[in-house]
Enzyme design. Sequence first.
Site, PDB file in Angstrom:
ATOM      1  N   TYR A 143     -18.758 -49.945 -20.447  1.00 31.35           N
ATOM      2  CA  TYR A 143     -17.877 -50.594 -21.417  1.00 31.35           C
ATOM      3  C   TYR A 143     -16.599 -49.780 -21.520  1.00 31.35           C
ATOM      4  O   TYR A 143     -16.639 -48.556 -21.639  1.00 31.35           O
ATOM      5  CB  TYR A 143     -18.549 -50.664 -22.790  1.00 31.35           C
ATOM      6  CG  TYR A 143     -17.700 -51.296 -23.862  1.00 31.35           C
ATOM      7  CD1 TYR A 143     -17.385 -52.650 -23.803  1.00 31.35           C
ATOM      8  CD2 TYR A 143     -17.206 -50.547 -24.925  1.00 31.35           C
ATOM      9  CE1 TYR A 143     -16.602 -53.243 -24.791  1.00 31.35           C
ATOM     10  CE2 TYR A 143     -16.423 -51.134 -25.912  1.00 31.35           C
ATOM     11  CZ  TYR A 143     -16.131 -52.481 -25.845  1.00 31.35           C
ATOM     12  OH  TYR A 143     -15.345 -53.061 -26.818  1.00 31.35           O
ATOM     13  N   ASP A 238     -13.044 -42.580 -18.109  1.00 27.78           N
ATOM     14  CA  ASP A 238     -13.118 -43.001 -19.505  1.00 27.78           C
ATOM     15  C   ASP A 238     -14.016 -42.048 -20.285  1.00 27.78           C
ATOM     16  O   ASP A 238     -15.237 -42.066 -20.146  1.00 27.78           O
ATOM     17  CB  ASP A 238     -13.645 -44.446 -19.571  1.00 27.78           C
ATOM     18  CG  ASP A 238     -13.649 -44.995 -20.988  1.00 27.78           C
ATOM     19  OD1 ASP A 238     -13.460 -44.216 -21.937  1.00 27.78           O
ATOM     20  OD2 ASP A 238     -13.847 -46.232 -21.131  1.00 27.78           O
ATOM     21  N   LYS A 270     -12.326 -42.057 -30.156  1.00 26.49           N
ATOM     22  CA  LYS A 270     -13.425 -41.595 -31.006  1.00 26.49           C
ATOM     23  C   LYS A 270     -13.205 -40.167 -31.552  1.00 26.49           C
ATOM     24  O   LYS A 270     -12.466 -40.024 -32.516  1.00 26.49           O
ATOM     25  CB  LYS A 270     -14.752 -41.793 -30.271  1.00 26.49           C
ATOM     26  CG  LYS A 270     -14.989 -43.310 -30.029  1.00 26.49           C
ATOM     27  CD  LYS A 270     -16.326 -43.693 -29.477  1.00 26.49           C
ATOM     28  CE  LYS A 270     -16.510 -45.207 -29.491  1.00 26.49           C
ATOM     29  NZ  LYS A 270     -16.490 -45.877 -28.202  1.00 26.49           N
TER      30      LYS A 270
HETATM   31  C1  LIG Z   1     -15.746 -47.160 -27.693  1.00 26.42           C
HETATM   32  C2  LIG Z   1     -15.341 -47.186 -26.268  1.00 26.42           C
HETATM   33  C3  LIG Z   1     -14.142 -47.780 -25.843  1.00 26.42           C
HETATM   34  C4  LIG Z   1     -13.286 -48.611 -26.747  1.00 26.42           C
HETATM   35  O1  LIG Z   1     -12.774 -47.898 -27.821  1.00 26.42           O
HETATM   36  P1  LIG Z   1     -12.296 -48.693 -29.126  1.00 26.42           P
HETATM   37  O2  LIG Z   1     -11.635 -47.656 -29.956  1.00 26.42           O
HETATM   38  O3  LIG Z   1     -13.538 -49.269 -29.737  1.00 26.42           O
HETATM   39  O4  LIG Z   1     -11.352 -49.752 -28.681  1.00 26.42           O
HETATM   40  C5  LIG Z   1     -13.756 -47.622 -24.528  1.00 26.42           C
HETATM   41  N1  LIG Z   1     -14.523 -46.941 -23.662  1.00 26.42           N
HETATM   42  C6  LIG Z   1     -15.700 -46.379 -24.022  1.00 26.42           C
HETATM   43  C7  LIG Z   1     -16.494 -45.626 -23.020  1.00 26.42           C
HETATM   44  C8  LIG Z   1     -16.154 -46.514 -25.331  1.00 26.42           C
HETATM   45  O5  LIG Z   1     -17.344 -46.001 -25.672  1.00 26.42           O
END
Ligand SMILES: *Cc1c(COP(=O)(O)O)cnc(C)c1O
Length: 438
Positions: A143, A238, A270
Amino acid sequence: MTTTTNAAAFAAAQQVIPGGVDSPVRAFGSVGGTPRFMASARGAYLTDVEGAEYVDLVCSWGPMLLGHNDPRVVEAVHAAVDRGLSFGTSVEGETELARLIASRVPVERVRFVSTGTEATMTALRLARGVTGRNLIVKFAGCYHGHSDGLLAAAGSGVATQALPGSAGVTEAAASETIVVDYNDRAALGAVFAEKGERIAAVITEAVPCNMGVVEPAEGYNAFLREITRRHGALLIWDEVLTGFRATATGGWGLSGQPEGWTPDIWCFGKVIGGGMPAAALAGSEEIMNHLAPLGPVYQAGTLSGNPVAMAAGIATLGDADESVYAAVQRASDALREGVVSAFDAAGLDHSIQRAGTLFSVAFGTSERGVHDYADAQGQEVFRYAPFFQSMLEQGVYLPPSVFEAWFVSAAHDDAAIGRVLDALPAAARAAAAATPQG
Ligand SMILES: *Cc1c(COP(=O)(O)O)cnc(C)c1O
């Protein structure tokens, strides 16, 4: 407005908000029951609108590394609020947080945005701008936020041209994303052999954590680094979830750092916002300077680098020293060991996948483990809802989906972890007794 029960709060929300939630997993769709509306949080605990207290194993999906309402973070945020909420100008906090990030991982330039979705979306645009190519490769089950090109998902199978993963995503957008099974070197090799000169980037989670944790096979990430470089494509790394949480240097600390290589574009979120909306993309000066105002790749944000968010991020990252990571790891280890013994005592077949301080459980997977999205989806998903509900009734707030990592913080002390361990045996028995029909 006063609401006194979770049910009443949820009913009221559904009258004005689609499904009553602003992010789908909060609706408890896969676990059933009434979503909890939280009123406050402190340390390792959440308190809902009914006054019920829970040990929190979500930690706002990662940001609360120090625990909720850590006094140092709260003080920094209060001070920032007193100076002003937003100026629409640069602030020194952006430089300070960028320096903190660059002190932990080898990046030369950092661009702040507000969400992880924006970070990855911008990373794709940047990769396309730098390479002059269109195609993006992503892995099934990873994701990267909800931008069009990254929602594209394909069923299992080898390399598949993606179908739109959501209504509202055009086939045109989806067609520029190629979805490949995670941990499958041959499948990625085949995609590069066929389309290598059209691929702008491979995007991967440093460690996949959004299909549950899936550990990269030994040398897999180094393979991604090598094959992208060989074909002139970029590696987008990511770390929105894992960054400065899985280890002090994120998921990179588990592969790239010990192996001596770096990706091209990093995405953070995060933890770097400490609970406020802040995210970033980062990389070398050469790549990052393709962004406006220096380069032709446009990107902007009214609230990017917001001073209050920067203050929360600086306080969180600044205070996350070795002792914090040691405490988080201790809590994670104690929890994981407690899960194993409770599951074993209940005769519950399972496997546990780990990434530094993060881990997740999968039911009925002891033989194969979980190495890709098909493994994750093939587990005995029906066991999670009764497990989750039992834990919730006993005052433990787990992720409301089996396809998520479990999060702890430095505030998860022996008392908090002890409460979880006490709740585990009954919940494990409920999971063991579950049947596919429910
Ligand atoms: C949470 C997450 C996102 C998206 O971040 P948001 O602040 O919710 O838009 C992208 N990549 C990873 C791996 C994530 O866990």
